[in-house]
Design an enzyme around this catalytic site. Structure first.
Site, PDB file in Angstrom:
ATOM      1  N   LYS A 144      11.216  -8.949  35.399  1.00  0.00           N
ATOM      2  CA  LYS A 144      11.318  -7.776  34.528  1.00  0.00           C
ATOM      3  C   LYS A 144      11.758  -6.530  35.296  1.00  0.00           C
ATOM      4  O   LYS A 144      12.164  -5.541  34.686  1.00  0.00           O
ATOM      5  CB  LYS A 144       9.994  -7.521  33.800  1.00  0.00           C
ATOM      6  CG  LYS A 144       8.829  -7.131  34.671  1.00  0.00           C
ATOM      7  CD  LYS A 144       7.555  -7.013  33.842  1.00  0.00           C
ATOM      8  CE  LYS A 144       6.346  -6.633  34.692  1.00  0.00           C
ATOM      9  NZ  LYS A 144       6.448  -5.295  35.287  1.00  0.00           N
ATOM     10  N   ASP A 145      11.696  -6.571  36.643  1.00  0.00           N
ATOM     11  CA  ASP A 145      12.150  -5.443  37.457  1.00  0.00           C
ATOM     12  C   ASP A 145      13.611  -5.555  37.869  1.00  0.00           C
ATOM     13  O   ASP A 145      14.149  -4.647  38.508  1.00  0.00           O
ATOM     14  CB  ASP A 145      11.296  -5.327  38.730  1.00  0.00           C
ATOM     15  CG  ASP A 145       9.871  -4.914  38.443  1.00  0.00           C
ATOM     16  OD1 ASP A 145       9.618  -4.370  37.350  1.00  0.00           O
ATOM     17  OD2 ASP A 145       9.001  -5.135  39.311  1.00  0.00           O
ATOM     18  N   ARG A 183       1.540   5.783  37.520  1.00  0.00           N
ATOM     19  CA  ARG A 183       2.383   5.104  38.499  1.00  0.00           C
ATOM     20  C   ARG A 183       1.511   4.488  39.581  1.00  0.00           C
ATOM     21  O   ARG A 183       0.315   4.682  39.628  1.00  0.00           O
ATOM     22  CB  ARG A 183       3.371   6.097  39.139  1.00  0.00           C
ATOM     23  CG  ARG A 183       4.519   6.542  38.229  1.00  0.00           C
ATOM     24  CD  ARG A 183       5.523   5.444  37.913  1.00  0.00           C
ATOM     25  NE  ARG A 183       5.895   4.641  39.071  1.00  0.00           N
ATOM     26  CZ  ARG A 183       6.789   5.015  39.983  1.00  0.00           C
ATOM     27  NH1 ARG A 183       7.418   6.161  39.868  1.00  0.00           N
ATOM     28  NH2 ARG A 183       7.077   4.227  41.000  1.00  0.00           N
ATOM     29  N   GLY A 184       2.135   3.764  40.493  1.00  0.00           N
ATOM     30  CA  GLY A 184       1.423   3.075  41.559  1.00  0.00           C
ATOM     31  C   GLY A 184       1.305   1.597  41.246  1.00  0.00           C
ATOM     32  O   GLY A 184       1.558   1.156  40.126  1.00  0.00           O
ATOM     33  N   ASN A 185       0.915   0.817  42.258  1.00  0.00           N
ATOM     34  CA  ASN A 185       0.771  -0.615  42.029  1.00  0.00           C
ATOM     35  C   ASN A 185      -0.455  -0.885  41.158  1.00  0.00           C
ATOM     36  O   ASN A 185      -1.224   0.023  40.836  1.00  0.00           O
ATOM     37  CB  ASN A 185       0.727  -1.377  43.357  1.00  0.00           C
ATOM     38  CG  ASN A 185      -0.460  -0.978  44.228  1.00  0.00           C
ATOM     39  OD1 ASN A 185      -1.590  -0.899  43.759  1.00  0.00           O
ATOM     40  ND2 ASN A 185      -0.210  -0.736  45.502  1.00  0.00           N
ATOM     41  N   VAL A 186      -0.645  -2.129  40.776  1.00  0.00           N
ATOM     42  CA  VAL A 186      -1.722  -2.478  39.832  1.00  0.00           C
ATOM     43  C   VAL A 186      -3.090  -2.058  40.366  1.00  0.00           C
ATOM     44  O   VAL A 186      -3.914  -1.494  39.634  1.00  0.00           O
ATOM     45  CB  VAL A 186      -1.713  -3.994  39.529  1.00  0.00           C
ATOM     46  CG1 VAL A 186      -2.923  -4.388  38.696  1.00  0.00           C
ATOM     47  CG2 VAL A 186      -0.431  -4.379  38.807  1.00  0.00           C
ATOM     48  N   CYS A 240      15.940  -1.690  32.702  1.00  0.00           N
ATOM     49  CA  CYS A 240      14.562  -1.889  33.138  1.00  0.00           C
ATOM     50  C   CYS A 240      13.602  -0.815  32.653  1.00  0.00           C
ATOM     51  O   CYS A 240      12.393  -0.990  32.727  1.00  0.00           O
ATOM     52  CB  CYS A 240      14.519  -1.969  34.666  1.00  0.00           C
ATOM     53  SG  CYS A 240      15.300  -3.456  35.297  1.00  0.00           S
ATOM     54  N   ARG A 273       8.446   1.160  26.573  1.00  0.00           N
ATOM     55  CA  ARG A 273       8.325  -0.004  25.696  1.00  0.00           C
ATOM     56  C   ARG A 273       6.880  -0.212  25.260  1.00  0.00           C
ATOM     57  O   ARG A 273       6.582  -0.317  24.062  1.00  0.00           O
ATOM     58  CB  ARG A 273       8.836  -1.265  26.411  1.00  0.00           C
ATOM     59  CG  ARG A 273       8.640  -2.566  25.608  1.00  0.00           C
ATOM     60  CD  ARG A 273       8.941  -3.793  26.461  1.00  0.00           C
ATOM     61  NE  ARG A 273       8.083  -3.887  27.627  1.00  0.00           N
ATOM     62  CZ  ARG A 273       6.838  -4.362  27.629  1.00  0.00           C
ATOM     63  NH1 ARG A 273       6.309  -4.792  26.496  1.00  0.00           N
ATOM     64  NH2 ARG A 273       6.131  -4.413  28.734  1.00  0.00           N
ATOM     65  N   ARG A 274       5.956  -0.268  26.220  1.00  0.00           N
ATOM     66  CA  ARG A 274       4.546  -0.443  25.883  1.00  0.00           C
ATOM     67  C   ARG A 274       4.010   0.769  25.122  1.00  0.00           C
ATOM     68  O   ARG A 274       3.254   0.637  24.167  1.00  0.00           O
ATOM     69  CB  ARG A 274       3.718  -0.650  27.154  1.00  0.00           C
ATOM     70  CG  ARG A 274       3.885  -2.021  27.783  1.00  0.00           C
ATOM     71  CD  ARG A 274       3.074  -2.119  29.067  1.00  0.00           C
ATOM     72  NE  ARG A 274       3.301  -3.379  29.758  1.00  0.00           N
ATOM     73  CZ  ARG A 274       3.311  -3.517  31.076  1.00  0.00           C
ATOM     74  NH1 ARG A 274       3.106  -2.469  31.854  1.00  0.00           N
ATOM     75  NH2 ARG A 274       3.528  -4.696  31.629  1.00  0.00           N
ATOM     76  N   ARG A 303      -3.570   1.661  40.062  1.00  0.00           N
ATOM     77  CA  ARG A 303      -3.806   2.053  38.668  1.00  0.00           C
ATOM     78  C   ARG A 303      -5.231   1.737  38.238  1.00  0.00           C
ATOM     79  O   ARG A 303      -5.870   2.523  37.535  1.00  0.00           O
ATOM     80  CB  ARG A 303      -2.805   1.337  37.744  1.00  0.00           C
ATOM     81  CG  ARG A 303      -1.366   1.745  37.979  1.00  0.00           C
ATOM     82  CD  ARG A 303      -0.431   1.041  37.006  1.00  0.00           C
ATOM     83  NE  ARG A 303       0.930   1.039  37.502  1.00  0.00           N
ATOM     84  CZ  ARG A 303       1.967   0.538  36.851  1.00  0.00           C
ATOM     85  NH1 ARG A 303       1.792   0.007  35.651  1.00  0.00           N
ATOM     86  NH2 ARG A 303       3.177   0.572  37.362  1.00  0.00           N
ATOM     87  N   SER A 329       3.625  -4.430  48.236  1.00  0.00           N
ATOM     88  CA  SER A 329       2.420  -4.394  47.413  1.00  0.00           C
ATOM     89  C   SER A 329       1.719  -5.750  47.435  1.00  0.00           C
ATOM     90  O   SER A 329       2.342  -6.789  47.665  1.00  0.00           O
ATOM     91  CB  SER A 329       2.751  -4.006  45.970  1.00  0.00           C
ATOM     92  OG  SER A 329       3.344  -5.095  45.280  1.00  0.00           O
TER      93      SER A 329
END
Length: 293
Positions: free
Chosen positions: A82-83, A146-149, A237, A128-129, A152, A12
């Site tokens: 965080k991953d 889902r998907g990378n930033v 995670c 969490r969010r 999204r 990514s």
């Protein structure tokens, strides 16, 4: 023959940028070093029709890179901390922690909009969010994304969502800080353990001198403290657990959030660095009756 250090990364754009930041730091430390970036798609990148908690958690972003390290196809891997699961593989320890980028969670609106459309869902990739946002806005409809930033953001701007919940650090590193519409304080939304920090991983016992120079002591302290609290709360995670240590000199504030039993709870403790372990235990006890001081 000059040694080449091969840096393993997810494919990514954000992962590549993060790896390039670490590579720049390695070149600063060892100007003559030869570096090669090796990218690959991980299982977590390939399965996009299910949320991570349904397919094994964020550890799936590491699976192929771990194998490449063990098979000596790459020498160092760079991950968003965080991953990285709290239970580390002793053969592939985290050898260094980068300095921390902004750790907050943020709200992102569609291009050109200044208010969230309540008729559209809020896109969120993790419990969490989602739980913390729902506590702030009980009437909001939250939908997995889902998907990378960048993927999204495309979905957001197409009108599939009224807003997204994302990590500030990723947007800054992508050069997209202007997309941030609102930044949540840790009192409003406790970040994930290690959010904003990059983990630098290699095979046990290798590159020790380089890793010592790459390691950022303050970030390492925060990372260790947050991951310890997360472990005591039963977090992994994908679990709805947030942990954030904010340093101010020799003092720090430790924020915690847990929604594992379905009830969102958040709290904080303050004290000295030297008392970190006792403060972690105290906050864990406050957030979970199952954990004793």
């Amino acid at each position: 023959m000059e040694e080449t250090i091969r840096i393993g990364s997810r494919a990514s754009r954000l992962a590549v940028i993060q790896s390039e930041l670490v590579m720049a730091e390695i070149r600063r430390i060892q100007p003559a070093v030869k570096l090669e970036l090796v990218t690959m798609k991980t299982t977590g990148d390939k399965i996009l029709n299910k949320t991570l908690d349904k397919i094994g958690g964020k550890g799936l972003f590491l699976k192929e890179l771990d194998a490449a390290l063990l098979e000596k196809q790459v020498d160092i891997c760079v991950h968003s901390l965080k991953d990285v699961p709290a239970q580390e593989n002793p053969l592939l320890p985290i050898g260094a922690y980068s300095g921390r980028e902004a750790p907050a969670d943020v709200l992102v609106l569609p291009q050109g909009q200044t208010r969230r459309d309540p008729a559209l869902p809020v896109g969120c990739a993790g419990a969490r969010r989602a739980m913390q946002f729902q506590k702030l806005f009980p009437d909001a409809v939250i939908k997995p994304v889902r998907g990378n930033v960048l993927t999204r953001l495309e979905k957001l701007d197409r009108g599939e969502y009224g807003a997204l919940l994302l990590a500030e650090a990723g947007l800054i590193r992508l050069g997209l800080a202007e997309r941030i519409s609102y930044r949540f304080s840790p009192e409003e939304m406790v970040p994930a353990a290690g959010q904003g920090i990059m983990a630098i991983q290699t095979r046990a016992g290798e590159y020790a001198g380089l890793l010592r120079q790459l390691n950022h002591e303050d970030a390492a302290f925060c990372a260790g403290t947050e991951r310890r609290l997360s472990g005591l709360l039963g977090g992994d995670c994908s679990a709805p657990v947030g942990c954030y240590a904010k340093l101010h000199g020799d003092d720090f504030t430790l924020y915690g959030f847990s929604g594992i039993d379905g009830t969102p709870r958040s709290d904080k403790v303050q004290g000295k660095r030297e008392d970190a372990e006792a403060l972690v235990q105290a906050l864990a006890a406050q957030l979970s009756k199952k954990v004793s001081i």
